[in-house]
Design an enzyme around this catalytic site. Sequence first.
Site, mmCIF file in Angstrom:
data_model
loop_
_atom_site.group_PDB
_atom_site.id
_atom_site.type_symbol
_atom_site.label_atom_id
_atom_site.label_comp_id
_atom_site.label_asym_id
_atom_site.label_seq_id
_atom_site.Cartn_x
_atom_site.Cartn_y
_atom_site.Cartn_z
ATOM 1 N N ASP A 28 0.842 -1.192 0.000
ATOM 2 C CA ASP A 28 0.000 0.000 0.000
ATOM 3 C C ASP A 28 0.876 1.240 0.000
ATOM 4 O O ASP A 28 2.100 1.153 0.098
ATOM 5 C CB ASP A 28 -0.981 -0.021 1.183
ATOM 6 C CG ASP A 28 -0.256 -0.013 2.508
ATOM 7 O OD1 ASP A 28 0.972 -0.045 2.514
ATOM 8 O OD2 ASP A 28 -0.950 0.008 3.532
ATOM 9 N N LYS A 29 0.293 2.412 -0.096
ATOM 10 C CA LYS A 29 1.069 3.639 -0.243
ATOM 11 C C LYS A 29 1.572 4.202 1.073
ATOM 12 O O LYS A 29 2.331 5.145 1.076
ATOM 13 C CB LYS A 29 0.206 4.690 -0.932
ATOM 14 C CG LYS A 29 -0.170 4.314 -2.339
ATOM 15 C CD LYS A 29 -1.046 5.366 -2.969
ATOM 16 C CE LYS A 29 -1.456 4.945 -4.361
ATOM 17 N NZ LYS A 29 -2.328 5.925 -4.991
ATOM 18 N N THR A 30 1.166 3.622 2.193
ATOM 19 C CA THR A 30 1.556 4.220 3.475
ATOM 20 C C THR A 30 2.925 3.788 3.912
ATOM 21 O O THR A 30 3.493 2.845 3.731
ATOM 22 C CB THR A 30 0.549 3.859 4.571
ATOM 23 O OG1 THR A 30 0.458 2.438 4.676
ATOM 24 C CG2 THR A 30 -0.798 4.474 4.267
#
Length: 152
Positions: A150-152
Amino acid sequence: VSFAVAVVVYTGKETKVALNSQATPSKMSLVEKTINKSLVAIMVPYLAFTTVSALVSWAWASDLALPYLLADAQATILPVFVSQWMTFFILYCFLIPISLYVTIELVNLMQAYFITQDGKMFHAESNQPAIARSSNLCQELGQIQYVFSDKT
């Protein structure tokens, strides 16, 4: 008067109980699966060769009229064919490469040791070296097809 009201609804195979009752997947590496298939491929001819040898020996011994070579074959507990089969089974046991598993485990341990000692895998910010928590880590590294992130 006490009573109960119930409704039964078919929920199919995707219920929590049904999904959790499925067999767990095998956690064997591709190398271990290949070794097991190779051992099966070795065991089938090994057992066939043992059976053919026992049959030939049994046929030869039944036609043989030299009792001094067959030290009272009638006094054995097992039938002659079973005794001959077990003899050839033990005689041909050198065909089974049991040391293959030991060798692969030693190689896995050495590779895990080299991973932990590799200076290029040291994370300077956290002052943490690489830690190989699984001995067959190197076997699995080349089998990664997808990485989900994911982008986190």
